[in-house]
Design an enzyme around this catalytic site. Sequence first.
Site, PDB file in Angstrom:
ATOM      1  N   HIS A   1      26.428 -67.580  48.734  1.00 33.49           N
ATOM      2  CA  HIS A   1      25.289 -67.474  47.803  1.00 33.49           C
ATOM      3  C   HIS A   1      25.099 -66.036  47.309  1.00 33.49           C
ATOM      4  O   HIS A   1      25.568 -65.077  47.919  1.00 33.49           O
ATOM      5  CB  HIS A   1      24.007 -67.960  48.485  1.00 33.49           C
ATOM      6  CG  HIS A   1      23.617 -67.106  49.657  1.00 33.49           C
ATOM      7  ND1 HIS A   1      22.981 -65.886  49.503  1.00 33.49           N
ATOM      8  CD2 HIS A   1      23.801 -67.274  50.985  1.00 33.49           C
ATOM      9  CE1 HIS A   1      22.784 -65.356  50.688  1.00 33.49           C
ATOM     10  NE2 HIS A   1      23.277 -66.165  51.616  1.00 33.49           N
TER      11      HIS A   1
ATOM     12  N   GLU B   1      23.423 -71.831  57.053  1.00 35.98           N
ATOM     13  CA  GLU B   1      23.729 -70.639  57.837  1.00 35.98           C
ATOM     14  C   GLU B   1      23.441 -70.896  59.311  1.00 35.98           C
ATOM     15  O   GLU B   1      22.695 -71.817  59.655  1.00 35.98           O
ATOM     16  CB  GLU B   1      22.871 -69.465  57.324  1.00 35.98           C
ATOM     17  CG  GLU B   1      23.092 -68.141  58.031  1.00 35.98           C
ATOM     18  CD  GLU B   1      24.532 -67.627  57.967  1.00 35.98           C
ATOM     19  OE1 GLU B   1      25.409 -68.216  58.647  1.00 35.98           O
ATOM     20  OE2 GLU B   1      24.779 -66.637  57.266  1.00 35.98           O
TER      21      GLU B   1
END
Length: 195
Positions: A8, A84
């Site tokens: 990202h 994550e």
Amino acid sequence: MLIGFIRHGLTDWNAIGKIQGQTDIPLNEEGRLQARLLGERLLQEPYKWDFIVSSGLSRAEETGSIIASMLDIPMLEPDLRLRERAYGQVEGLTASEREIRFGKEWKHQDLGQETDLDLQARGMEFLEEMWNKYPKSNMLVVSHGGFLAQLYGTLYKDRIVERIGNLSITILEKKDVDWVPLLFNCTRHLLEKQH
């Protein structure tokens, strides 16, 4: 089958070195610009992408959304396995705050963080399922630095140790039983913009 793994874009927490983990921090303006730069690059490259899937955390979802709209491809439902690492008590702390609070060896303490093995297992499970479900598709996957580092480490057994850059792209091709890297941790689209 090709999978393009994307980390990202930049967030305010990235910029000041805070561990985000599964805390849902949005992209900042720089992160949005990075996503557009990668979208422009992908429009000019020979690879054709069929769809995007992200982790569902807003920084990955928005990165994917920007790229999907530029490439005019659909975004699938988020896949939580791409999230994550959960960092437990160190989420939201900078490097110095982590060391002050827990010492230099904080990574080796049980502070509620997800283990490497757990992260690796969900990464490999995701890859296997995508290969079984979409063997003829080329997909982009928007995920996170810690997750991607563990996935690459599992696939390539310590050959790869560099930090995974924001808005980097890694393209893997499925050949027989192996995932062969065609491109690794590339941020050329960001470097070209700086010059």
